[in-house]
Design a protein around this motif. Sequence first.
Motif, mmCIF file in Angstrom:
data_model
loop_
_atom_site.group_PDB
_atom_site.id
_atom_site.type_symbol
_atom_site.label_atom_id
_atom_site.label_comp_id
_atom_site.label_asym_id
_atom_site.label_seq_id
_atom_site.Cartn_x
_atom_site.Cartn_y
_atom_site.Cartn_z
ATOM 1 N N SER A 1 -15.788 6.934 70.203
ATOM 2 C CA SER A 1 -17.100 7.605 70.310
ATOM 3 C C SER A 1 -17.238 8.655 69.219
ATOM 4 N N VAL B 1 -21.418 11.351 72.244
ATOM 5 C CA VAL B 1 -20.991 11.986 73.506
ATOM 6 C C VAL B 1 -21.018 13.499 73.315
ATOM 7 N N LYS C 1 -20.781 5.605 70.482
ATOM 8 C CA LYS C 1 -21.690 6.352 71.362
ATOM 9 C C LYS C 1 -21.641 7.829 70.978
ATOM 10 N N PHE D 1 -12.804 10.587 74.622
ATOM 11 C CA PHE D 1 -13.911 9.773 74.097
ATOM 12 C C PHE D 1 -13.661 9.394 72.627
ATOM 13 N N VAL E 1 -18.202 12.416 68.714
ATOM 14 C CA VAL E 1 -18.202 13.510 69.690
ATOM 15 C C VAL E 1 -18.871 14.774 69.162
ATOM 16 N N LEU F 1 -17.542 2.242 74.511
ATOM 17 C CA LEU F 1 -17.876 3.631 74.160
ATOM 18 C C LEU F 1 -17.856 3.846 72.648
ATOM 19 N N CYS G 1 -11.712 15.811 77.453
ATOM 20 C CA CYS G 1 -12.775 14.781 77.434
ATOM 21 C C CYS G 1 -13.155 14.436 75.996
ATOM 22 N N ILE H 1 -24.201 10.112 76.032
ATOM 23 C CA ILE H 1 -23.458 10.583 77.216
ATOM 24 C C ILE H 1 -23.373 12.107 77.150
ATOM 25 N N VAL I 1 -13.984 9.061 81.529
ATOM 26 C CA VAL I 1 -14.102 7.866 80.677
ATOM 27 C C VAL I 1 -14.274 6.618 81.548
ATOM 28 N N ALA J 1 -17.881 6.415 82.519
ATOM 29 C CA ALA J 1 -18.755 6.095 81.373
ATOM 30 C C ALA J 1 -18.614 4.649 80.921
ATOM 31 N N SER J 2 -17.462 4.041 81.190
ATOM 32 C CA SER J 2 -17.210 2.711 80.640
ATOM 33 C C SER J 2 -17.487 1.576 81.631
ATOM 34 N N GLU K 1 -11.631 6.463 72.271
ATOM 35 C CA GLU K 1 -12.386 5.224 72.549
ATOM 36 C C GLU K 1 -13.320 4.868 71.390
#
Length: 256
Positions: free
Chosen positions: A31, A9, A7, A26, A33, A4, A22, A87, A226, A229-230, A29
């Motif tokens: 991401s 998101v 990414k 993310f 956001v 992630l 959330c 995402i 998550v 998504a992963s 991880e």
Amino acid sequence: MTSLRDKVVFVTGASSGIGRACAKAFAREGSRVLLAARRNDRLAALASEIKSEYGVPVHHVELDVRRQPDVAKALSGLPAEWAAIDILVNNAGLSRGLDKLHEGLLSDWEEMIDTNVKGLLYVSRAVLPGMVDRGRGHVINIGSIAGHDVYPGGNVYCATKFAVNALSRGLRMDLVATPVRVSTVDPGMVETEFSLVRFHGESDRASAVYKGITALTGDDVADAVVYCASRPAHVTIAEMIVMPTSQASPMLAHRK
Ligand code: NDP
Ligand code: 8X3
């Protein structure tokens, strides 16, 4: 596993509860956001918190998902580095009231249908063409056990979550020839501002909902999101129902 990291998101309803959790999960991880909700002051505070805790890029947009022209404008006006959304977490939503249908407030019905169904559609319609063109993407809808079981007074709220369930299934069919994935995460009782909103700010009534029960937290739901998504790109978690251990259905919870 799908990494992630980096990414983009997009989380709707990121100013509170599940959406806020959330966004943080993310970011943890790695991401990037993108946050949306109506309460921009909360988004700004969350953006600063995420940047300082996780050091990832954050962008936020004040958005009422019920306003289709605003949704289209917000999405088409994103800075280039935020435009390619990987995402989408369609989380913005609410319940209003627990009245019998024949005594229900029309304004409550309009708000739930406009937010939970039409808002989700407007956002999805604006984001999905880019995912299809790029040949990658994942839509994760936040449904509910109220989209599987109806309970007394749940009438219109349950109908909106049944609609989310149908839209998740329909979208999965429409995208089957593409690599874009569609999941729905459907929680039971989660202790957030949900009941306070449902009961129009009556805090005693709202806190009674969670009395004697260890409800889920926003973090528990974010963990499930998550997870979806992963998964590897060839794996779609189509539907995940997440309940507190002491809740068996909308109508059956064991309270201490
Ligand atoms: P919260 O009330 O804590 O959060 C709801 C979020 O939705 C807020 O960030 C709010 O932001 C946003 N939102 C509401 N209306 C709009 C709108 N018109 N435009 C943009 N954003 C909006 O509740 P939860 O975190 O619990 O709810 C999140 C989702 O989870 C909802 O879809 C809900 O139906 C679902 N759910 C909740 C459960 C629970 O028991 N709590 C169980 C199952 C599902 P703002 O007001 O700033 O716009
Ligand atoms: C929220 C869960 O059971 O209050 O979607 O409808 S419930």
